[in-house]
Design a protein around this motif. Structure first.
Motif, PDB file in Angstrom:
ATOM      1  N   TYR A 185      21.687  25.988-138.994  1.00 32.51           N
ATOM      2  CA  TYR A 185      20.945  26.607-137.929  1.00 32.51           C
ATOM      3  C   TYR A 185      19.412  26.739-138.343  1.00 32.51           C
ATOM      4  CZ  TYR A 185      23.491  26.622-133.589  1.00 32.51           C
ATOM      5  OH  TYR A 185      23.940  26.758-133.336  1.00 32.51           O
ATOM      6  N   VAL A 234      18.385  23.190-138.845  1.00 29.15           N
ATOM      7  CA  VAL A 234      18.117  22.549-137.059  1.00 29.15           C
ATOM      8  C   VAL A 234      16.409  22.931-136.688  1.00 29.15           C
ATOM      9  CG1 VAL A 234      18.252  23.056-134.914  1.00 29.15           C
ATOM     10  CG2 VAL A 234      20.692  22.031-136.608  1.00 29.15           C
ATOM     11  N   PRO A 265      19.178  19.930-129.662  1.00 30.29           N
ATOM     12  CA  PRO A 265      19.916  20.472-130.586  1.00 30.29           C
ATOM     13  C   PRO A 265      21.579  22.098-129.969  1.00 30.29           C
ATOM     14  CG  PRO A 265      19.234  19.817-131.964  1.00 30.29           C
ATOM     15  CD  PRO A 265      18.058  19.725-130.464  1.00 30.29           C
TER      16      PRO A 265
END
Length: 788
Positions: free
Chosen positions: A588, A591, A645
Motif C-alpha cells: 500500500y 499504491v 486500486p
C-alpha cells in the motif's frame, strides 16, 4: 490521536460494509424472524447479533428481538424487553424459585402476553420487508448456565401460540451457548447449571414431549392453556461452545458463535434470487434444505440428535488497509516536504529582507532625519572667546560652550526616538510573515526549507547574520575610536575656516561651532545608526532562533505523529490471525504513491493544499497534530481510498499483495493456485466445529459446508473442484455479489447429549451439588411438564 485514527479506521470498515451489503439481495430474509434471548447472560449475544444483522441484512429493520431478563437489558431498535420475576439470591434454589415465581405472577404473565402481541403486530406491519408472511422463525438464544432458561418452554411456547394466530407456520430453533472458560471462578456451580439445562433440553427434544399450562392471560385475567402435543420442542437445537472440537479455547469463539447464529438464520430464511440459476457452475451448487439436514442427522436410535457449527472468514483487512494508507500518505507527504533545494544565501537573505540593503533601509527608517542636526545651532552657548577655545580639546570646548546641553539635545532628539522606533519593531511577526509568504507558501520552497534556512547549519542564514554582527561591531568600534580621537584634538588643529586678520572673534567661534556640529555630531549620528543596526541584527537573530525552534518543535511533533501512525498500522496488522495480512506496508505504500502521482497529474502538484484538505502550507505551523491528521484522513477518505486500486476483488487484492515484493527479493512468485490452496486450508482449519465431542462415541456425524461468497469467483470454483473426488460432505455456496472476503460455515449434526465432553466432565459437579441440597429444576426432569 489514537482515538481519532482508530475512529477513522472503524468508520472506513463500516462504510465499506454498508457499500458491500447495500443492494445485496442475497443478504435478504425471505420471511420474518424473531430472536428470543433468554436470560441475563444472553445480553452480550443480543447486542452482538443485533449489530451483525443490522450491518449485513438488507431487511434487518423488519427483524424483532425479545429479551427476557431479570437484571439488565439493552435499548436497541426493535428490541422488546420483559423483566422476569427476580428470585432470591439463594444459589441452592434460585432456578427452581424463578420457575415458581413466574407462575405465581399473573400480572407478569399478562405483560408478557401483551409484549408478544405487540411484537406480532409490529411484524405484521413490515409488509414491504419480506417476500412471504406464511412462515415465521423464532430463534431462541440462551446460555446453558443461565438460571432464566428454566422457563424456556414457557417463554417459547407462549410466543409460538400467539404467533400462530397470525402465521400459518411457526418454526422454532434453539441456539444454546456453552461457555467453558471460567471468569468468575465458579466453575463447579456454572457447570451444574449447564448440565441441569442440558438434561431438560434432552427431554424437550423427545419425540413424546408434551406441555400444557395456562400461560395465555387476557386483560380481564382470563387464562387460556398453551399446549404442545407430543414432539420435540425445537426443530433444530444447536449447541455452540467456546471450545472447539479440537479442545481449543479461542478468545474469539463467542463472537464467532454470534456470527454463526446470524448466518444460520440467514441460511434457513434467505430469499432466493432467480438469477442465481443463471450463474456459471450453478449446477454444482447444493442449496440448504433444513428438512433434509434434520433427516440426515437423525441417528435412528432413541437418543436425540443435536447440531453444531463452525465458522471462519477471511476478509479484506479493511481496518489494516485504512491505517496503513493513512500512515503511507502522511509519510510520503512529509518526505516530499523534506527535499530541500539548494539556494544562494544572498537570495535567501533577500527573501527575508535580511540582506544589507534591506537592513540599511530599516535602520534609516528608524533614525530621525540627519538634517535635524541643524537644530543644534539653535542651542544657547556660553560666552567663550576664540582665544580661550583654540587651546582647548574638542571635548573641553563642547563643555565650555554648552556644558551637557548639546548631548542632551542629541539624546532626546535622536537617540531616544531611534530606540523607541527600534522597540516598536515587531521583528518576530515581520520575519514570520516574510517566511510564510516568501518561503513556506512558495511553490519552489516550503516548510522544511524554512526550517533549514533558519538554522545554524551550512545551508542556513544564521551564520550570515552573525557575520554581519561582527562587521557592524568592527565599524562601530572604529567609529567610536575615531570620535574619541577627535574629542582629544585641539580646536586650533581642526580644519574649519578660521578667517584672516580682520575676522572677528565671534565669527571664528561660529565657524568652529558649525564645523563641530557637522563633524562630531555627524559622527555620533553615524555611530547611532550602527548601534541601531547592531541591535536590529540581534533582534533578527533572536527572532530567527525562535522561529527555527518553533518550526523544529512542529517538525518533531510531525515526526512523532508519523511514528504513531505507523505503530498503529503495524499493531493492527499484527492483530490479524488468518495469516493474510502480509506485505501490507510494502504494497500500500506503492499504491498510495501511484494514486498521489495520478491525482497530481490531474489536479496539479499542490492539490493537497486545497482548503478541503490541508489548506495553505502555513497551516502546518499553526494547526495541532490532531487537526493536521484530520485533514490527512479527509484526503484518504475522499481521494485515495475511493480510487481504483481499492476496488479490486478480494482474491485479486490478496494475490497482488502477496507478490508485491517478489521482483526485488528474488523469491518465488506466489501463483494463484498456491494462494487459493492457502486460503482454502486457512478457512478449513479455522472452521472447526464449536463443540467438543467424545469421538469414539460419535458414530452418526453428518456435515454440510457453505461458503458465503460470489459463486462465480475463481476461488469458489477452485474450492468446489478441490476435493470433489473424496468429498464426504455436502457443499454449497450462498451467492453474494461482493468482494470484501469469504466466509465459510460448517454444519455438523448427529451427536447425542452424552457425547459431549462438556456433559461428561460436568456431570460430576451436577451430581455433587444435587447431593448437597441444590435444586436446579422447576420440576423433576423425569416427569412431563403438565401444569394445567
Amino acid at each position: 490521536m489514537r482515538e481519532l485514527v482508530n475512529q477513522f479506521a472503524h468508520d472506513y470498515v463500516l462504510d465499506l460494509e454498508r457499500r458491500v451489503y447495500s443492494g445485496d439481495e442475497q443478504r435478504r430474509l425471505n420471511n420474518p424472524v424473531v430472536f428470543l434471548f433468554v436470560g441475563d447472560r444472553s445480553l452480550e449475544a443480543l447486542v452482538a447479533i443485533h449489530e451483525l444483522n443490522r450491518r449485513k441484512w438488507s431487511n434487518s429493520a423488519g427483524v424483532a428481538y425479545v429479551h427476557a431478563y431479570t437484571a439488565e437489558t439493552a435499548e436497541r431498535e426493535h428490541v422488546y424487553s420483559f423483566r422476569l420475576p427476580r428470585p432470591d439470591a439463594d444459589k441452592k434454589t434460585i432456578r427452581k424459585e424463578l420457575h415458581q415465581k413466574f407462575y405465581q405472577d399473573e400480572t407478569g404473565r399478562y405483560e408478557l402476553n401483551r409484549l408478544y402481541r405487540q411484537v406480532c403486530s409490529w411484524i405484521g406491519e413490515q409488509g414491504a420487508a419480506f417476500a412471504s408472511f406464511q412462515k415465521i422463525n423464532i430463534a431462541v438464544v440462551t446460555r446453558v448456565d443461565d438460571v432464566c432458561n428454566v422457563l424456556l418452554p414457557e417463554l417459547t411456547l407462549l410466543a409460538k401460540s400467539i404467533f400462530q394466530e397470525s402465521f400459518k407456520n411457526v418454526q422454532i430453533d434453539l441456539y444454546a451457548l456453552i461457555k467453558e472458560k471460567s471468569e468468575s471462578g465458579e466453575f463447579g456451580y456454572a457447570a451444574s447449571l449447564g448440565i441441569s439445562f442440558l438434561q431438560e433440553l434432552d427431554r424437550y427434544q423427545n419425540a413424546d414431549y408434551t406441555f400444557r399450562a395456562d400461560l395465555q392471560v387476557t386483560e380481564d385475567k382470563i387464562k387460556l392453556p398453551v399446549e404442545h402435543a407430543g414432539g420435540p420442542l425445537f426443530s433444530l437445537a444447536y449447541l455452540l461452545g467456546d471450545k472447539n472440537e479440537r479442545g481449543v479455547l479461542a478468545a474469539s469463539s463467542m463472537q464467532e458463535n454470534y456470527e454463526l447464529i446470524s448466518n444460520l438464520n440467514l441460511l434457513k430464511n434467505r430469499q432466493y434470487n432467480l438469477q442465481e440459476s443463471e450463474l456459471p457452475f450453478s449446477g454444482k451448487n447444493e442449496g440448504y434444505n433444513e428438512a433434509q439436514f434434520i433427516r440426515n442427522i437423525a441417528s435412528g436410535t432413541a437418543k436425540n440428535a443435536y447440531a453444531s457449527a463452525g465458522f471462519a472468514k477471511v476478509t479484506r483487512p479493511s481496518k489494516q488497509i485504512a491505517l496503513t494508507v493513512l500512515a503511507a500518505c502522511y509519510s510520503q507527504f512529509l518526505h516530499r516536504l523534506q527535499k530541500v533545494a539548494t539556494a544562494d544565501k544572498r537570495d535567501i537573505l533577500a527573501l527575508l529582507a535580511l540582506d544589507a540593503a534591506s537592513l540599511q533601509k530599516k535602520v534609516i527608517g528608524m533614525l530621525p532625519e540627519e538634517s535635524r542636526l541643524e537644530g543644534l545651532h539653535s542651542l544657547m552657548s556660553d560666552r567663550v572667546s576664540f582665544g580661550e577655545l583654540k587651546e582647548m580639546t574638542l571635548q573641553e570646548a563642547e563643555e565650555a560652550l554648552y556644558r551637557d546641553g548639546s548631548q542632551r539635545f542629541f539624546v532626546s532628539h535622536f537617540v531616544q526616538p531611534a530606540h523607541e522606533r527600534l522597540a516598536e519593531q515587531q521583528t518576530f511577526d515581520q520575519l514570520s510573515a516574510l517566511l510564510i509568504r516568501n518561503v513556506i507558501e512558495n511553490e519552489a520552497y516550503g516548510f522544511y526549507h524554512a526550517y533549514t534556512w533558519t538554522s545554524d547549519s551550512e545551508q542556513g542564514i544564521a551564520g550570515e547574520l552573525h557575520r554581519l554582527v561582527k562587521d557592524t561591531n568592527r565599524q562601530l568600534d572604529a567609529a567610536k575610536a575615531e570620535l574619541a580621537d577627535v574629542y582629544r584634538q585641539r580646536v586650533w588643529e581642526q580644519p574649519f575656516k578660521k578667517g584672516g586678520l580682520f575676522t572677528s572673534d565671534k565669527e571664528r567661534v561660529k565657524s568652529f561651532i558649525r564645523y563641530f556640529f557637522e563633524y562630531v555630531y555627524g559622527k555620533k549620528y553615524e555611530i547611532l545608526g550602527l548601534e541601531i543596526q547592531l541591535q536590529l541584527l540581534q533582534q533578527q537573530i533572536g527572532a530567527l532562533e525562535e522561529i527555527h525552534a518553533r518550526i523544529g518543535k512542529k517538525i518533531a511533533e510531525q515526526n512523532e505523529t508519523e511514528r504513531l501512525l505507523h505503530t498503529l498500522a503495524q499493531e493492527s496488522i499484527d492483530e490479524t490471525t488468518d495469516g493474510f495480512g502480509k506485505n501490507m506496508k510494502e504494497y500500500y505504500t506503492g499504491v498510495v504513491a501511484a494514486v498521489m502521482q495520478e491525482q497530481e497529474a490531474k489536479r496539479g502538484q499542490r492539490f493537497v493544499f486545497e482548503d478541503r484538505f490541508l489548506g495553505s502550507p502555513a497551516r502546518m505551523m499553526t494547526s495541532s497534530m490532531s487537526e493536521l491528521v484530520s485533514r490527512f484522513i479527509e484526503l484518504c477518505r475522499s481521494v485515495i481510498l475511493p480510487s481504483e486500486p481499492f476496488q479490486l476483488l478480494f482474491e485479486e487484492e490478496l494475490l497482488r499483495r502477496a507478490n508485491v515484493a517478489g521482483h526485488f527479493e528474488q523469491r518465488e512468485i506466489l501463483s494463484k493456485e498456491s494462494l487459493f490452496k492457502e486460503l482454502y486450508h486457512a478457512l478449513e482449519d479455522n472452521a472447526a466445529i464449536h463443540i467438543e465431542v467424545f469421538h469414539y462415541a460419535q458414530k452418526h456425524r453428518y456435515e454440510e459446508t457453505y461458503f458465503f461468497a460470489d459463486f462465480s469467483s475463481e476461488f469458489v470454483r477452485f474450492a468446489f473442484d478441490y476435493d470433489k473426488g473424496t468429498r464426504t460432505y455436502k457443499l454449497g455456496c450462498m451467492h453474494e455479489k461482493r468482494s470484501s472476503g469469504i466466509e465459510k460455515m460448517k454444519l455438523m449434526g448427529g451427536f447425542h447429549m452424552d457425547d459431549l465432553m462438556y456433559v461428561r466432565n460436568g456431570r460430576k459437579y451436577y451430581d455433587s451439588y444435587v447431593a448437597n441440597g441444590y435444586q436446579f429444576h422447576g420440576e423433576t426432569p423425569e416427569r412431563d411438564r403438565s401444569l394445567g
